[in-house]
Design an enzyme around this catalytic site. Structure first.
Site, PDB file in Angstrom:
ATOM      1  N   ASP A   1     -10.622   0.093  -1.977  1.00 56.74           N
ATOM      2  CA  ASP A   1      -9.546  -0.435  -1.141  1.00 56.74           C
ATOM      3  C   ASP A   1      -8.255   0.322  -1.401  1.00 56.74           C
ATOM      4  O   ASP A   1      -7.678   0.222  -2.484  1.00 56.74           O
ATOM      5  CB  ASP A   1      -9.358  -1.920  -1.435  1.00 56.74           C
ATOM      6  CG  ASP A   1      -8.393  -2.587  -0.479  1.00 56.74           C
ATOM      7  OD1 ASP A   1      -7.882  -1.905   0.422  1.00 56.74           O
ATOM      8  OD2 ASP A   1      -8.143  -3.798  -0.641  1.00 56.74           O
TER       9      ASP A   1
ATOM     10  N   ASP B   1      -5.137   2.808   6.172  1.00 56.03           N
ATOM     11  CA  ASP B   1      -5.791   1.794   5.346  1.00 56.03           C
ATOM     12  C   ASP B   1      -7.303   1.884   5.486  1.00 56.03           C
ATOM     13  O   ASP B   1      -7.828   1.935   6.600  1.00 56.03           O
ATOM     14  CB  ASP B   1      -5.308   0.396   5.761  1.00 56.03           C
ATOM     15  CG  ASP B   1      -5.871  -0.693   4.887  1.00 56.03           C
ATOM     16  OD1 ASP B   1      -5.876  -0.524   3.651  1.00 56.03           O
ATOM     17  OD2 ASP B   1      -6.323  -1.724   5.425  1.00 56.03           O
TER      18      ASP B   1
END
Length: 462
Positions: free
Chosen positions: A164, A342
């Site tokens: 992440d 992201d």
């Protein structure tokens, strides 16, 4: 007489310029590319091509390179989509769950940034903010979309870990577990690890302990990694034991191990509807591909975590969309607005004026396609049932120094098993735009933190 002559010359010059412009427009036809419609992918079969040990196996690490070594390390890992941990679900249900996770994640990112901008004073130059202001664990914003397998502890216990770029902490679920979500592997027991060392705790097991531990990546170990040991965990995590935080905060894995990997990492996320090859994550100098196009990283003065870049405009069909100016994506001095890349958000969200202008330009160039009803957050969908090949407008994201020409499969995606395809972008009333992983598919996205830049390499998964 002289003034009239000058006016006539100006008039004729204007006509000539207009004719030249019309000629140029006619000689530059609307650019299209081919889309081969494929159905929603089923859950992939989970297998590890690099022969990782089984989930319950232990791996000795005594002969592996420790963090204290002076050598520079390079590591490549396989990545798999979280759908592989839900193999019994239908493609439609998997896609619906993905959109649910996506909505939670984007909403939480917007909330985190808004709170940081409203609460935190700007940091002094060269000063890093502390735990309370900058460290984001990733638990509240839901699961990322891709995971890998690595060893935790000594001897190494192999666990599924979500990667992440929007999180600053490496953490795993630990026993004793007060409230833990279901995971595929046994809960990590720190008492059975010789390298586990608690360096910070909150005095209870309500949330967890902060410790240092050894992580093993295939045949390379990295010691003394700051790791959160969670005993009370909630969220939309799917099967994984924890999270490998790749954000820009001081406790993320890239920040902690900067000297060992030269502060470089990259990933390539494959289009699962077109390839059975696994995605990959690379640390070290090998993470930076030759020929990559780079754009500078920007810094939010209020928040370390996210990777901000400068988006200057968007082209549809080979022409810049005139209503999309750089000002729509500009981050102000207080940290409002801007654009982040992201790995855990699926659908790219653009600030509403930019999205509307891009969508309208796409619709204008896709009049050859049969329209279909809206689907979930998508307001531009098409019925491609029975089609084996269609022409769609090209789409290019213009970052500073890097023009990212997207394959058609990165912005027109299947949403059901009936041949409905939707334009995979959405608008947001928030000033912050997010470049999601659907648009990143097939590119090696390289994070060169030493050079403060992000690069894109097409065909990076090859």
């Amino acid at each position: 007489m002289g003034q009239k002559s000058r006016n006539n010359r100006l008039f004729h010059s204007s006509i000539i310029l207009l004719l030249v412009s019309l000629s140029a427009a006619l000689s530059s036809p609307f650019q299209l590319q081919t889309l081969l419609p494929r159905p929603l992918p089923s859950a992939p079969t989970l297998s590890w091509h690099d022969s990782e040990p089984e989930s319950n196996s232990l791996q000795e690490t005594s002969q592996l390179d420790p963090l204290s070594s002076n050598t520079t390390l390079e590591v490549q890992l396989e990545l798999h989509h979280v759908d592989a941990l839900s193999s019994e679900d239908t493609p439609e249900l998997l896609f619906d769950l993905r959109l649910q996770r996506d909505a939670l994640r984007s909403g939480t990112i917007y909330s985190l940034v808004s709170k940081a901008v409203a609460r935190n004073p700007p940091r002094a130059a060269g000063r890093r903010s502390g735990f309370s202001s900058s460290i984001i664990s990733g638990l509240a914003q839901g699961s990322g979309e891709y995971f890998t397998r690595l060893g935790v502890g000594t001897p190494a216990r192999n666990l599924y870990m979500v990667l992440d770029t929007g999180s600053d902490v490496v953490w795993v679920q630990c026993s004793p577990c007060k409230s833990c979500y279901s995971q595929s592997d046994p809960i990590f027991d720190p008492t059975k690890s010789a390298s586990f060392s608690v360096s910070y705790g909150d005095g209870s097991v309500t949330f967890g302990d902060f410790s240092t531990e050894t992580l093993t990546f295939r045949r390379t170990s990295v010691g003394r990694v700051a790791l959160g040991c969670g005993h009370d965990n909630e969220g939309l995590f799917v099967g994984a034991a924890g999270l490998l935080g790749l954000g820009r905060g001081i406790l993320s894995f890239p920040s902690q191990t900067g000297s060992r990997f030269n502060r470089k990492f990259s990933y390539c996320l494959v289009d699962r509807s077109a390839s059975s090859k696994p995605s990959s994550l690379v640390f070290g100098d090998a993470a930076i591909p030759r020929g990559a196009l780079f754009t500078p990283l920007l810094t939010n003065p209020k928040l370390d975590t996210f990777y901000y870049v400068e988006l200057l405009g968007i082209s549809v069909g080979g022409t810049r969309v005139p209503k999309i100016s750089p000002s729509l994506f500009k981050m102000d001095q207080d940290g409002n607005g801007g654009v982040i890349i992201d790995s855990g958000t699926s659908v790219t969200r653009l600030t509403q004026p930019a999205y509307t202008a891009m969508r309208d330009a796409f619709r204008l160039g896709a009049t050859n396609l049969k329209r279909a009803p809206d689907f979930s957050l998508f307001d531009t969908c098409f019925d491609l049932s029975g089609q084996t090949s269609v022409k769609v407008p090209t789409l290019v994201l213009h970052f500073r120094g890097a023009d990212l020409s997207l394959p058609a499969t990165n912005y027109l995606i299947p949403v059901d098993s009936s041949g409905t395809f939707c334009f995979a972008f959405a608008g947001t009333m928030n000033g912050l735009s997010i470049i999601g992983n659907i648009q990143q598919q097939g590119f090696r996205v390289a994070y060169d933190l030493a050079g403060s830049r992000v690069g894109f390499s097409p065909r990076g998964c090859a």
